[in-house]
Design a protein around this motif. Structure first.
Motif, PDB file in Angstrom:
ATOM      1  N   SER A 105       0.841  -1.199   0.000  1.00  0.00           N
ATOM      2  CA  SER A 105       0.000   0.000   0.000  1.00  0.00           C
ATOM      3  C   SER A 105       0.873   1.245   0.000  1.00  0.00           C
ATOM      4  N   LYS A 106       0.344   2.297  -0.592  1.00  0.00           N
ATOM      5  CA  LYS A 106       1.026   3.587  -0.537  1.00  0.00           C
ATOM      6  C   LYS A 106       0.621   4.285   0.756  1.00  0.00           C
ATOM      7  N   ARG A 107       1.510   5.117   1.276  1.00  0.00           N
ATOM      8  CA  ARG A 107       1.215   5.874   2.495  1.00  0.00           C
ATOM      9  C   ARG A 107       0.056   6.840   2.214  1.00  0.00           C
ATOM     10  N   PRO A 108      -0.846   7.004   3.185  1.00  0.00           N
ATOM     11  CA  PRO A 108      -2.006   7.884   2.961  1.00  0.00           C
ATOM     12  C   PRO A 108      -1.630   9.297   2.537  1.00  0.00           C
ATOM     13  N   GLU A 109      -0.512   9.816   3.048  1.00  0.00           N
ATOM     14  CA  GLU A 109      -0.147  11.203   2.731  1.00  0.00           C
ATOM     15  C   GLU A 109       0.316  11.403   1.289  1.00  0.00           C
ATOM     16  N   VAL A 110       0.595  10.323   0.562  1.00  0.00           N
ATOM     17  CA  VAL A 110       1.012  10.470  -0.838  1.00  0.00           C
ATOM     18  C   VAL A 110      -0.116  10.141  -1.812  1.00  0.00           C
ATOM     19  N   LEU A 111      -1.246   9.705  -1.293  1.00  0.00           N
ATOM     20  CA  LEU A 111      -2.374   9.361  -2.161  1.00  0.00           C
ATOM     21  C   LEU A 111      -2.995  10.623  -2.756  1.00  0.00           C
ATOM     22  N   PRO A 112      -3.484  10.520  -3.982  1.00  0.00           N
ATOM     23  CA  PRO A 112      -4.168  11.677  -4.569  1.00  0.00           C
ATOM     24  C   PRO A 112      -5.412  12.010  -3.740  1.00  0.00           C
ATOM     25  N   ARG A 113      -5.671  13.262  -3.614  1.00  0.00           N
ATOM     26  CA  ARG A 113      -6.873  13.661  -2.881  1.00  0.00           C
ATOM     27  C   ARG A 113      -7.484  14.878  -3.545  1.00  0.00           C
ATOM     28  N   LYS A 114      -8.736  15.029  -3.297  1.00  0.00           N
ATOM     29  CA  LYS A 114      -9.475  16.147  -3.881  1.00  0.00           C
ATOM     30  C   LYS A 114      -9.641  17.227  -2.817  1.00  0.00           C
ATOM     31  N   VAL A 115      -9.399  18.448  -3.198  1.00  0.00           N
ATOM     32  CA  VAL A 115      -9.559  19.578  -2.288  1.00  0.00           C
ATOM     33  C   VAL A 115     -10.850  20.286  -2.660  1.00  0.00           C
ATOM     34  N   GLU A 116     -11.715  20.412  -1.669  1.00  0.00           N
ATOM     35  CA  GLU A 116     -13.007  21.073  -1.898  1.00  0.00           C
ATOM     36  C   GLU A 116     -12.817  22.589  -1.865  1.00  0.00           C
ATOM     37  N   VAL A 117     -13.510  23.253  -2.739  1.00  0.00           N
ATOM     38  CA  VAL A 117     -13.471  24.714  -2.797  1.00  0.00           C
ATOM     39  C   VAL A 117     -14.727  25.226  -2.091  1.00  0.00           C
ATOM     40  N   GLU A 118     -14.512  26.052  -1.081  1.00  0.00           N
ATOM     41  CA  GLU A 118     -15.633  26.635  -0.380  1.00  0.00           C
ATOM     42  C   GLU A 118     -16.026  27.944  -1.032  1.00  0.00           C
ATOM     43  N   VAL A 119     -17.296  28.227  -0.953  1.00  0.00           N
ATOM     44  CA  VAL A 119     -17.798  29.473  -1.515  1.00  0.00           C
ATOM     45  C   VAL A 119     -17.673  30.532  -0.424  1.00  0.00           C
TER      46      VAL A 119
END
Length: 124
Positions: A105-119
């Motif tokens: 498994s890859k370390r969680p901190e290197v996994l791609p993630r989506k950043v939500e944009v707040e209005v």
């Protein structure tokens, strides 16, 4: 790539198994061809950022006189350098039909993630 093959040691005693390395967004899978190695005869270790795979082939001592030896009886050995992105505490190993499959498994901190944009609140 998260795994790199190192130079081999003791080439006369060991054969280098052929491998393929596959990657998904969350894992790296290494598949090594090691025909003749039974499930209990694999030795897999991780130390100092290196993954070592060994496979011991069974020696048949039937009491018969060998006339011609065309079957390779050398054991398998291969060493890989692991990248920092891999979680070495989470490794799965499986052997079937002469193929050793290791999934890291890859370390969680290197996994791609989506950043939500707040209005932002509107100013009035």
């Amino acid at each position: 790539m998260s795994i790199h093959a190192n130079g081999e040691r003791d080439r006369a005693r060991y054969r280098t198994p052929r491998v393929e390395i596959l990657e998904t967004p969350k894992t790296v899978t290494l598949r090594a061809e090691m025909p003749g190695v039974e499930k209990g005869d694999f030795d897999i270790g991780i130390e100092g950022g290196e993954l070592t795979i060994r496979g011991k082939r069974e020696r048949v001592n039937s009491g018969l006189k060998l006339i011609h030896g065309g079957i390779d009886r050398a054991d398998y050995l291969r060493v890989f350098t692991l990248g920092d992105a891999l979680d070495t505490s989470n490794v799965k190993a499986q052997a079937e039909n002469g193929i050793l499959t290791l999934t890291l498994s890859k370390r969680p901190e290197v996994l791609p993630r989506k950043v939500e944009v707040e209005v932002a609140a509107s100013r009035r």
